[in-house]
Design an enzyme around this catalytic site. Sequence first.
Site, PDB file in Angstrom:
ATOM      1  N   ASP A 168       0.658  -1.214  -0.166  1.00 54.32           N
ATOM      2  CA  ASP A 168      -0.108  -0.037  -0.065  1.00 54.32           C
ATOM      3  C   ASP A 168       1.057   1.149   0.003  1.00 54.32           C
ATOM      4  O   ASP A 168       2.071   1.122   0.376  1.00 54.32           O
ATOM      5  CB  ASP A 168      -0.919   0.036   1.144  1.00 54.32           C
ATOM      6  CG  ASP A 168      -0.379  -0.480   2.606  1.00 54.32           C
ATOM      7  OD1 ASP A 168       0.855  -0.625   2.556  1.00 54.32           O
ATOM      8  OD2 ASP A 168      -0.939  -0.752   3.639  1.00 54.32           O
TER       9      ASP A 168
ATOM     10  N   HIS B 155      -7.596  -4.166   9.961  1.00 54.99           N
ATOM     11  CA  HIS B 155      -7.113  -3.896   8.677  1.00 54.99           C
ATOM     12  C   HIS B 155      -6.010  -4.861   8.258  1.00 54.99           C
ATOM     13  O   HIS B 155      -4.978  -4.921   9.103  1.00 54.99           O
ATOM     14  CB  HIS B 155      -7.135  -2.638   8.312  1.00 54.99           C
ATOM     15  CG  HIS B 155      -6.189  -1.743   8.831  1.00 54.99           C
ATOM     16  ND1 HIS B 155      -6.256  -0.850   9.666  1.00 54.99           N
ATOM     17  CD2 HIS B 155      -4.892  -1.905   8.549  1.00 54.99           C
ATOM     18  CE1 HIS B 155      -5.063  -0.104   9.794  1.00 54.99           C
ATOM     19  NE2 HIS B 155      -4.329  -0.943   9.306  1.00 54.99           N
TER      20      HIS B 155
ATOM     21  N   GLU C 267      -9.874  -1.941   5.024  1.00 56.06           N
ATOM     22  CA  GLU C 267     -10.395  -1.538   6.420  1.00 56.06           C
ATOM     23  C   GLU C 267     -11.546  -2.548   6.692  1.00 56.06           C
ATOM     24  O   GLU C 267     -11.992  -3.073   5.725  1.00 56.06           O
ATOM     25  CB  GLU C 267     -10.913   0.071   6.122  1.00 56.06           C
ATOM     26  CG  GLU C 267      -9.797   1.051   6.080  1.00 56.06           C
ATOM     27  CD  GLU C 267      -9.128   1.098   7.573  1.00 56.06           C
ATOM     28  OE1 GLU C 267      -9.076   0.585   8.496  1.00 56.06           O
ATOM     29  OE2 GLU C 267      -8.698   2.624   7.735  1.00 56.06           O
TER      30      GLU C 267
HETATM   31  C1  F6R Z   1       1.006  -0.966   6.133  1.00 50.43           C
HETATM   32  C2  F6R Z   1       0.017  -2.165   6.317  1.00 50.43           C
HETATM   33  C3  F6R Z   1      -0.795  -2.132   7.634  1.00 50.43           C
HETATM   34  C4  F6R Z   1      -0.205  -2.452   8.761  1.00 50.43           C
HETATM   35  C5  F6R Z   1      -1.000  -2.020   9.988  1.00 50.43           C
HETATM   36  C6  F6R Z   1      -0.228  -2.022  11.266  1.00 50.43           C
HETATM   37  O1  F6R Z   1       1.741  -1.501   4.859  1.00 50.43           O
HETATM   38  O2  F6R Z   1       0.005  -3.258   5.681  1.00 50.43           O
HETATM   39  O3  F6R Z   1      -1.926  -2.818   7.278  1.00 50.43           O
HETATM   40  O4  F6R Z   1       0.536  -3.415   9.111  1.00 50.43           O
HETATM   41  O5  F6R Z   1      -1.704  -0.863  10.170  1.00 50.43           O
HETATM   42  O6  F6R Z   1       0.543  -1.033  11.610  1.00 50.43           O
HETATM   43  P1  F6R Z   1       1.767  -1.164  12.782  1.00 50.43           P
HETATM   44  O7  F6R Z   1       2.633  -2.177  12.620  1.00 50.43           O
HETATM   45  O8  F6R Z   1       2.296   0.304  12.646  1.00 50.43           O
HETATM   46  O9  F6R Z   1       0.670  -1.105  13.862  1.00 50.43           O
END
Ligand code: F6R
Length: 242
Positions: free
Chosen positions: A67, A137, A142
Amino acid sequence: MKIITVKNSDIAGIKSADIVMDCIKKKKKFVLGLATGGTMIPFYESLSRLINNKKIDVSSVKTFNLDEYVGIDRNNEKSYFYFMNKHFFSKVGISRDNINFLNGNAKNLKLECKNYEKKIAKDRIDLQILGIGRDGHIGFNEPGSDLKSKTREVILLDATRKDNSRFFNGKIGKVPKKALTVGIETIMKSKKIILLAFGKNKAGIVHRFLHGSIDKNIPASFLKKHRDLTVILDREAANELD
Ligand code: F6R
């Protein structure tokens, strides 16, 4: 599904990097699906250390990131491209031509997503690494995302923007409202999936994801239909599991 619980995120980073490295060594033109976010940092640290210490040639490994924010230039330090460069690409010898990324600044975002989807379909991801948001997500899919969703532009929920505001000096107003993300169907086509979750903030969603039913309000729950899913947790994230 395999669930592995280890003491802390550093050990989880080492464990996941070991699994990924074993897979990379078995196939010449390995296709790796990558994610960003705080969870990924110990993983990229361990994987780059392993690649460099063992002098593994990764020049022919192909990567696809999940993403990117819409409207943020890839040279901007808040972009996911910048994150990947800082934490992984700059440290290992993956050929630049083999790094694939959604361009959130493309003139035609629909076409950008369509072309990215086509590229992934052509290469087929051997292993996709994922984090999970506190609302369930994966990528930027989402709650409410469909199992059949493909790469597309999405509107980020306030909860996600709030969580990600820590990367924007705590200012939610600075977090983009839109992003491009690979879809759930696209993720599900990966041959192998590893999901990482660390810390007490993730304990609630880890419980709902693993013990609840498959429900589009928890997009990660679709992963339970995948035939090769490994979930790696630290003790804090596993705290609410039976
Ligand atoms: C970003 C992604 C998101 C993150 C998720 C958790 O590329 O794939 O789904 O894995 O938002 O983010 P953190 O690791 O910062 O808690």
